[in-house]
Design a protein around this motif. Structure first.
Motif, PDB file in Angstrom:
ATOM      1  N   GLY B  12       0.796  -1.220   0.000  1.00 22.27           N
ATOM      2  CA  GLY B  12       0.000   0.000   0.000  1.00 22.27           C
ATOM      3  C   GLY B  12       0.825   1.264   0.000  1.00 22.27           C
ATOM      4  N   GLU B  13       1.890   1.311  -0.800  1.00 20.32           N
ATOM      5  CA  GLU B  13       2.711   2.516  -0.888  1.00 20.32           C
ATOM      6  C   GLU B  13       2.820   2.933  -2.353  1.00 20.32           C
ATOM      7  N   TYR B  14       2.871   4.251  -2.561  1.00 21.13           N
ATOM      8  CA  TYR B  14       2.789   4.793  -3.913  1.00 21.13           C
ATOM      9  C   TYR B  14       3.883   4.243  -4.818  1.00 21.13           C
ATOM     10  N   TRP B  41      -2.608  -3.774   3.633  1.00 20.10           N
ATOM     11  CA  TRP B  41      -2.489  -2.384   3.182  1.00 20.10           C
ATOM     12  C   TRP B  41      -2.611  -2.272   1.672  1.00 20.10           C
ATOM     13  N   LEU B  45      -5.005   0.743  -2.352  1.00 18.74           N
ATOM     14  CA  LEU B  45      -4.817   1.137  -3.758  1.00 18.74           C
ATOM     15  C   LEU B  45      -6.121   1.068  -4.544  1.00 18.74           C
ATOM     16  N   PRO B  69      -5.311   5.725   3.639  1.00 13.92           N
ATOM     17  CA  PRO B  69      -5.339   6.330   2.298  1.00 13.92           C
ATOM     18  C   PRO B  69      -6.566   5.914   1.486  1.00 13.92           C
ATOM     19  N   LEU B  75      -1.949   7.322  -1.676  1.00 14.01           N
ATOM     20  CA  LEU B  75      -0.934   6.493  -0.996  1.00 14.01           C
ATOM     21  C   LEU B  75       0.326   7.294  -0.696  1.00 14.01           C
TER      22      LEU B  75
END
Lengths: 158, 158, 158
Positions: B12-14, B41, B45, B69, B75
């Motif tokens: 779940g990170e950009y 996470w 997205l 987010p 994110l």
């Protein structure tokens, strides 16, 4: 036909890069083909602190280059870094066991013929030029990684 | 028989989602089958900011939904996020190179027929309902991921 | 011949370990062979809080042992941990859904015959002794992981 390992180096952290390079060195000693594909933060590992340049860069690219780790030994830990104190402690513990440093494993991988690829898109965005990174690096696209990984016996995202 | 790639989307990170979706789009262009399995996470997205709901949720689930987010562009970065400043800088650097944004790569993956699965257990725990996420998402268990991954040529935990 | 999964447990975080152990339990129920190779922070998961010792350790190793998580339930989240508050919230949400805890999935994996390996180099550096960790653990080198992973149908770096 020989076995093959393909590593996607994304994270740019001392401990994860150590794990990856230990695997790369060991696999080469076992006569496996090894490819490391460096993208995003992973590219920091391959910066040569002697070959930094700000030529032909935008203001953001210059700032980014100045703020980010400059080569293998400058990488932070993925946890317990404590502004470098935690890393220092780990380095001392490694020295107590005569364990090689990250830069030694990187040298080993270069000498043993690991194939190094740098992600073109990441390099364009971050403004890293080919001659700021280790000379063995070839520039490649995501397609290259996928071709490579799909023919490998081991693929890891690190 | 065609080649296949199977991605477990956990973080779940950009930046990591960007790497994953670039791989997914590229593999589809190479005529590979691509499955993305979203857990924990990773599900952030796929949230649709237009379809948020607090109906049928416990107090914790409502709090959790509000604190986390809301979709791809919301994110954070996995490092150097600096409360969003670092991300803003990266976005500007991407724009300077005319690189697409994360949401564009997500649209591309949806149009190109990437298969999206959401982990049932994660959705139950976090309280995410099917209609809060993109419509292509099918709900599945860990068994589905394992079946899928064990028949793939590339599997990555991202 | 049966299918096989090989997990490199690097991160030492509650949520990632949960994902890994759910996969391990599920794969065993599907009659697959499962190997988990624990390196660096991953070893924290296997510490037995009842068997801690400072015997035969350097000052750094003692400090390190005292500062780091003591077994499965002591691990932090990979994000939104908020000094344990975020983890507490997730645990409550898991309880609301009658989801087992991490320690339960670890017990399950041990009972179901998952193979546990500990990385020798990591254990030497961190000063972890074999009898401070779960009894099923066998000590192994990176070569063991590579042999194992290269014969697996699924390999993940977690």
């Amino acid at each position: 036909m020989g076995k093959k390992m393909s590593l996607l180096m994304f994270s740019g952290e001392y401990d994860k890069a150590m794990a990856a390079l230990i695997l790369a060195n060991t696999a080469r000693e076992m006569k496996m083909d090894v490819t490391m594909f460096f993208a995003f933060w992973g590219l920091f590992l391959l910066r040569d602190p002697e070959s930094m340049s700000t030529e032909d860069k935008t203001t953001y690219e210059k700032m980014f280059g100045a703020m980010t780790p400059k080569g293998a030994e400058d990488l932070p830990l993925s946890k317990m870094n404590f502004s470098g104190l935690g890393k220092q402690m780990l380095l001392e513990m490694m020295e107590d066991d005569d364990a090689p440093k990250l830069i030694d494993f990187l040298e080993g991988a270069r000498k043993k013929g690991v194939q190094f690829y740098g992600c073109k898109l990441s390099m364009d965005i971050m403004g890293f030029k080919k001659d700021e990174l280790i000379p063995e690096l070839e520039i490649a696209t995501a397609q290259k990684f996928i071709e490579d990984a799909s023919e490998s016996d081991i693929q890891l995202f690190i």
